[in-house]
Design an enzyme around this catalytic site. Structure first.
Site, PDB file in Angstrom:
ATOM      1  CG  ASP A 192     -17.443 -24.074 -13.573  1.00 20.85           C
ATOM      2  OD1 ASP A 192     -18.358 -23.839 -14.394  1.00 20.85           O
ATOM      3  OD2 ASP A 192     -16.851 -23.172 -12.949  1.00 20.85           O
ATOM      4  CG  HIS A 249     -17.069 -29.956 -19.787  1.00 22.80           C
ATOM      5  ND1 HIS A 249     -16.024 -30.844 -19.608  1.00 22.80           N
ATOM      6  CD2 HIS A 249     -16.925 -29.015 -18.830  1.00 22.80           C
ATOM      7  CE1 HIS A 249     -15.283 -30.449 -18.590  1.00 22.80           C
ATOM      8  NE2 HIS A 249     -15.810 -29.337 -18.091  1.00 22.80           N
ATOM      9  CG  ASP A 251     -22.506 -34.809 -28.118  1.00 19.31           C
ATOM     10  OD1 ASP A 251     -23.520 -35.491 -28.409  1.00 19.31           O
ATOM     11  OD2 ASP A 251     -22.307 -34.312 -26.979  1.00 19.31           O
ATOM     12  CD  GLU A 266     -18.042 -25.732 -19.070  1.00 16.75           C
ATOM     13  OE1 GLU A 266     -16.958 -25.409 -19.590  1.00 16.75           O
ATOM     14  OE2 GLU A 266     -18.221 -25.766 -17.845  1.00 16.75           O
TER      15      GLU A 266
HETATM   16  O1  G3I Z   1     -11.254 -11.107 -26.320  1.00 14.53           O
HETATM   17  C1  G3I Z   1     -10.279 -11.871 -27.026  1.00 14.53           C
HETATM   18  C2  G3I Z   1     -10.166 -11.376 -28.461  1.00 14.53           C
HETATM   19  O2  G3I Z   1      -9.690 -10.038 -28.459  1.00 14.53           O
HETATM   20  C3  G3I Z   1      -9.231 -12.278 -29.235  1.00 14.53           C
HETATM   21  O3  G3I Z   1      -9.220 -11.896 -30.603  1.00 14.53           O
HETATM   22  C4  G3I Z   1      -9.703 -13.730 -29.122  1.00 14.53           C
HETATM   23  C5  G3I Z   1      -8.720 -14.660 -29.817  1.00 14.53           C
HETATM   24  O4  G3I Z   1      -9.284 -15.961 -29.739  1.00 14.53           O
HETATM   25  O5  G3I Z   1      -9.764 -14.127 -27.717  1.00 14.53           O
HETATM   26  C6  G3I Z   1     -10.693 -13.329 -27.017  1.00 14.53           C
HETATM   27  O6  G3I Z   1     -10.725 -13.745 -25.669  1.00 14.53           O
HETATM   28  C7  G3I Z   1     -11.374 -15.012 -25.496  1.00 14.53           C
HETATM   29  C8  G3I Z   1     -12.530 -14.826 -24.524  1.00 14.53           C
HETATM   30  O7  G3I Z   1     -13.130 -16.076 -24.186  1.00 14.53           O
HETATM   31  C9  G3I Z   1     -13.640 -13.958 -25.127  1.00 14.53           C
HETATM   32  O8  G3I Z   1     -14.196 -14.591 -26.259  1.00 14.53           O
HETATM   33  C10 G3I Z   1     -10.348 -15.970 -24.923  1.00 14.53           C
HETATM   34  O9  G3I Z   1      -9.381 -16.247 -25.927  1.00 14.53           O
HETATM   35  C11 G3I Z   1     -11.039 -17.257 -24.519  1.00 14.53           C
HETATM   36  O10 G3I Z   1     -10.133 -18.119 -23.855  1.00 14.53           O
HETATM   37  C12 G3I Z   1     -12.180 -16.949 -23.555  1.00 14.53           C
HETATM   38  O11 G3I Z   1     -12.852 -18.154 -23.307  1.00 14.53           O
HETATM   39  C13 G3I Z   1     -13.671 -18.115 -22.134  1.00 14.53           C
HETATM   40  C14 G3I Z   1     -13.324 -19.371 -21.319  1.00 14.53           C
HETATM   41  O12 G3I Z   1     -14.160 -19.430 -20.154  1.00 14.53           O
HETATM   42  C15 G3I Z   1     -11.881 -19.411 -20.893  1.00 14.53           C
HETATM   43  O13 G3I Z   1     -11.599 -18.305 -20.116  1.00 14.53           O
HETATM   44  C16 G3I Z   1     -15.132 -18.183 -22.563  1.00 14.53           C
HETATM   45  O14 G3I Z   1     -15.493 -17.001 -23.230  1.00 14.53           O
HETATM   46  C17 G3I Z   1     -16.006 -18.367 -21.325  1.00 14.53           C
HETATM   47  O15 G3I Z   1     -17.357 -18.604 -21.723  1.00 14.53           O
HETATM   48  C18 G3I Z   1     -15.533 -19.575 -20.519  1.00 14.53           C
HETATM   49  O16 G3I Z   1     -16.288 -19.564 -19.340  1.00 14.53           O
HETATM   50  C19 G3I Z   1     -16.167 -20.749 -18.561  1.00 14.53           C
HETATM   51  C20 G3I Z   1     -15.798 -20.282 -17.159  1.00 14.53           C
HETATM   52  O17 G3I Z   1     -14.470 -19.775 -17.187  1.00 14.53           O
HETATM   53  C21 G3I Z   1     -15.930 -21.409 -16.160  1.00 14.53           C
HETATM   54  N1  G3I Z   1     -17.272 -21.988 -16.229  1.00 14.53           N
HETATM   55  C22 G3I Z   1     -17.536 -22.555 -17.552  1.00 14.53           C
HETATM   56  C23 G3I Z   1     -17.523 -21.448 -18.570  1.00 14.53           C
HETATM   57  C24 G3I Z   1     -17.882 -21.940 -19.978  1.00 14.53           C
HETATM   58  O18 G3I Z   1     -16.861 -22.735 -20.525  1.00 14.53           O
HETATM   59  O1  9MR Z   2     -14.675 -28.188 -16.022  1.00 10.63           O
HETATM   60  C1  9MR Z   2     -13.978 -26.966 -16.236  1.00 10.63           C
HETATM   61  C2  9MR Z   2     -14.810 -26.068 -17.165  1.00 10.63           C
HETATM   62  O2  9MR Z   2     -15.989 -25.648 -16.486  1.00 10.63           O
HETATM   63  C3  9MR Z   2     -14.010 -24.841 -17.575  1.00 10.63           C
HETATM   64  O3  9MR Z   2     -14.711 -24.131 -18.584  1.00 10.63           O
HETATM   65  C4  9MR Z   2     -12.640 -25.259 -18.117  1.00 10.63           C
HETATM   66  C5  9MR Z   2     -11.795 -24.025 -18.442  1.00 10.63           C
HETATM   67  O4  9MR Z   2     -11.662 -23.266 -17.276  1.00 10.63           O
HETATM   68  O5  9MR Z   2     -11.936 -26.055 -17.181  1.00 10.63           O
HETATM   69  C6  9MR Z   2     -12.649 -27.270 -16.882  1.00 10.63           C
HETATM   70  O6  9MR Z   2     -11.912 -28.001 -15.903  1.00 10.63           O
HETATM   71  C7  9MR Z   2     -10.777 -28.692 -16.422  1.00 10.63           C
HETATM   72  C8  9MR Z   2      -9.512 -27.968 -15.981  1.00 10.63           C
HETATM   73  O7  9MR Z   2      -9.506 -26.680 -16.555  1.00 10.63           O
HETATM   74  C9  9MR Z   2      -8.318 -28.769 -16.408  1.00 10.63           C
HETATM   75  N1  9MR Z   2      -8.382 -30.118 -15.833  1.00 10.63           N
HETATM   76  C10 9MR Z   2      -9.569 -30.836 -16.281  1.00 10.63           C
HETATM   77  C11 9MR Z   2     -10.809 -30.087 -15.843  1.00 10.63           C
HETATM   78  C12 9MR Z   2     -12.085 -30.818 -16.235  1.00 10.63           C
HETATM   79  O8  9MR Z   2     -12.167 -30.906 -17.622  1.00 10.63           O
END
Ligand code: G3I
Ligand code: 9MR
Ligand code: ZN
Length: 549
Positions: free
Chosen positions: A154, A470, A516, A525
């Site tokens: 993103d 992604h 993939d 991603e």
């Molecule tokens: O900390 C809790 C843990 O206590 C619990 O047991 C576990 C259960 O699954 O969840 C843990 O929290 C998770 C957290 O990551 C830490 O691992 C959340 O469920 C999980 O949804 C969260 O995912 C994060 C994701 O964004 C959604 O928020 C990823 O770590 C994080 O790398 C990812 O980051 C995204 C950015 O938002 C947007 N840019 C892309 C990036 C990579 O996808």
């Molecule tokens: O592209 C977005 C990615 O970087 C984030 O990790 C993810 C979770 O926040 O969201 C992706 O964006 C999606 C959005 O959350 C839902 N609509 C489709 C978007 C593209 O896949």
């Protein structure tokens, strides 16, 4: 029958294990003349809980001759090719760092630096504060927030993961400087006299400085209100919004600015002083504020990076301030001792728990601490390394991960554990040190192909690399192949995107919950802080390859 190998290869003197799905006699074939050069039979079986597989291991460690090989097993098993050599990591090291250049925001990537991936400038428009966005304020105050790295697939820019990614690179540079000497990244700043790795980190550091408010507090993120569609960055003109401050962002900012002030001082003393002053103001804000969390406002779908505590962030900030602000040593030591009691882990290196970075800061130069601090951190790191090493030794894929470790971005955890073993190897001696080196290597072997997906999770590396991460830029640029050197997030047992849900059968084992497909943001991603631990590990491997370890 499948045979899984590290598709990048193996160091000549290091253990060499491949994984087979059936017991068999095997042969290692040299590609140059198609001759078998080593043979034996598998050991096992090993029940592997992460993959749900019963697997067998192929040990060809006694083969030490440089070259390109593949393995034949039974009457149908054939592995992808791989190399044995001392020079395996330099190319992927450079490409994985150049991926950060390709993430640059607010600058056009010129053909002379980016080749076929050249693209125009993006996200130049001024930003506004969230409250002005939500209240639709007429003629709101605007801010020039250009710069920094896109976080991932993103176009958001986020303080905590940005600080962590820069920290991985600066600790690697500080600990393994030889690996960065003469490293030419072919970025616009190449040849400037500042090492290219520091020029690349500078691009993010200058943006981070813009995220600090006048009162010293630091804004949590800079994104549009909702993720952009799948368009190129130069075509994204969504309103950029400055989201509220958080104590986690302020703490990580203080830590990385303190760290950077000491790394850049020999090259840019004035800028080092500017970063130190910013670090101190952020630390002062922390002192005057309790935990200030972050939650996305209703309707916002860009990254949250929510955390329910900031004590690990404060620990890291204090450990780094202790090293750069001698006038206040007493205050930092007192705070460090108190936080050391509170923070249990001290050995994780990801955005959600940065306490391992405090351990790196303390253990890489313990003279700043007193009393029980160094033994405390050493014991914490070595006890976790011993715990994970036990899992590593008993797992079928030689990996220090348990089923619950296959989180979103599980390859970050794989690489963070590689960093843990490297830190452990640096604070031990003799054969324990060797064991930790071997464990760190095991995590690299998994990443590059010794896994049940038979895939290299690094774009452009291996005969069967990830091809469709992604990532808006590589998905929309219309260019095959994708930019090389990006680390895919990897299998996520609770995958949660439409692509994964459509293609991964329910009940799939955690290590196999991967697809993939560019639509799978929860398993495939790319991010800056999944590349940065790989860069740290490659720096270590390049530094030690060829030396008596
Ligand atoms: O900390 C809790 C843990 O206590 C619990 O047991 C576990 C259960 O699954 O969840 C843990 O929290 C998770 C957290 O990551 C830490 O691992 C959340 O469920 C999980 O949804 C969260 O995912 C994060 C994701 O964004 C959604 O928020 C990823 O770590 C994080 O790398 C990812 O980051 C995204 C950015 O938002 C947007 N840019 C892309 C990036 C990579 O996808
Ligand atoms: O592209 C977005 C990615 O970087 C984030 O990790 C993810 C979770 O926040 O969201 C992706 O964006 C999606 C959005 O959350 C839902 N609509 C489709 C978007 C593209 O896949
Ligand atoms: Zn941009």
């Amino acid at each position: 029958m499948s045979i899984y190998v590290d598709q990048l290869g193996y160091l000549p003197k290091a253990p060499k294990i491949a994984v087979a799905t059936l017991p068999c006699r095997f042969q290692v074939i040299r590609v140059s003349d198609n001759m078998p050069v080593y043979e034996g039979k598998t050991s096992g079986p090993i029940d592997d809980p992460c993959s749900g597989d019963k697997v067998y291991q192929i040990d060809f460690s006694l083969l030490t001759e440089n070259g390109t090989y593949y393995i034949l097993g039974g009457n149908s098993g054939k592995s992808f090719e791989f190399r044995i050599g001392d020079d395996l990591y330099r190319e992927v090291f450079r490409d994985s760092i150049r991926c950060l250049y390709y993430q640059r925001c607010g600058i056009g990537l010129e053909e002379k630096n980016a080749g076929i991936y050249a693209r125009p400038v993006c996200h130049e428009e001024p930003a506004i504060l969230l409250e002005d966005y939500l209240h639709k304020t007429e003629d709101p105050k605007t801010f020039d927030m250009r710069g920094g790295w896109h976080d991932a697939g993103d176009y958001g820019r986020y303080t905590d993961p940005g600080a962590v990614a820069v920290a991985h690179l600066l600790y690697a540079y500080a600990l393994f400087p030889e690996s960065f000497r003469d490293l030419d990244l072919n970025i616009p700043e190449s040849g400037s006299g500042l090492p290219d790795i520091l020029s690349e980190c500078l691009y993010e550091l200058r943006w981070l400085l813009k995220m600090q408010d006048r009162d010293g507090g630091v804004f949590h993120k800079l994104t549009t209100f909702r993720h952009a569609e799948f368009i190129m960055p130069q075509d994204d003109h969504g309103q950029m919004i400055i989201f509220p401050k958080s104590s986690m962002a302020t703490a990580d900012f203080s830590a990385v600015m303190a760290l950077a002030s000491r790394v850049y001082r020999p090259f840019m003393p004035e800028f080092a002083e500017e970063m130190l002053s910013a670090a101190k103001r952020a630390y002062k804000w922390l002192h005057n504020h309790p935990f200030v969390g972050f939650q996305n406002p209703e309707g916002c779908d860009t990254g949250g990076y929510e955390m329910d505590t900031d004590i690990d962030n404060r620990l890291w900030a204090t450990a780094e301030m202790l090293r750069v602000d001698p006038a206040n040593t007493g205050e930092y030591l007192k705070e460090l001792e108190a936080l050391t009691e509170e923070v249990s882990s001290k050995f994780d290196f990801g955005w959600q728990d940065v306490s391992g970075l405090a351990s790196l800061a303390i253990l890489s130069d313990p003279k700043h601490t007193t009393g029980m601090l160094e033994p405390n951190y050493k014991a914490a790191v070595l006890s976790e390394a011993a715990r994970v090493s036990k899992i590593f030794r008993t797992s079928g894929y030689n990996l220090g991960m348990e089923p619950e470790d296959f989180i979103w971005g599980s390859n970050m955890r794989v690489l963070n554990r590689g960093m843990l073993f490297i830190l452990a190897s640096q604070i031990t001696k003799g054969n324990v040190r060797e064991k930790y080196f071997e464990a760190a290597m095991g995590h690299i072997h998994y990443l590059f192909g010794r896994n049940p997906m038979n895939i290299s999770y690094v774009t452009g590396y291996g005969k069967n690399p990830v091809r469709h991460p992604h990532n808006r830029v590589t998905e929309c640029d219309g260019i095959e192949p994708t930019i090389p050197g990006f680390v895919s997030g990897g299998p996520f047992r609770h995958f949660c995107d439409a692509a994964a849900e459509a293609m991964i059968p329910k009940g799939t084992a955690p290590m196999k919950c991967f697809i993939d497909d560019a639509g799978s943001y929860s398993t495939n991603e790319i991010t800056i802080y999944w590349n940065s631990p790989l860069i740290f590990i490659c720096a270590f491997l390049i530094f030690y390859t060829g030396r008596e370890f």
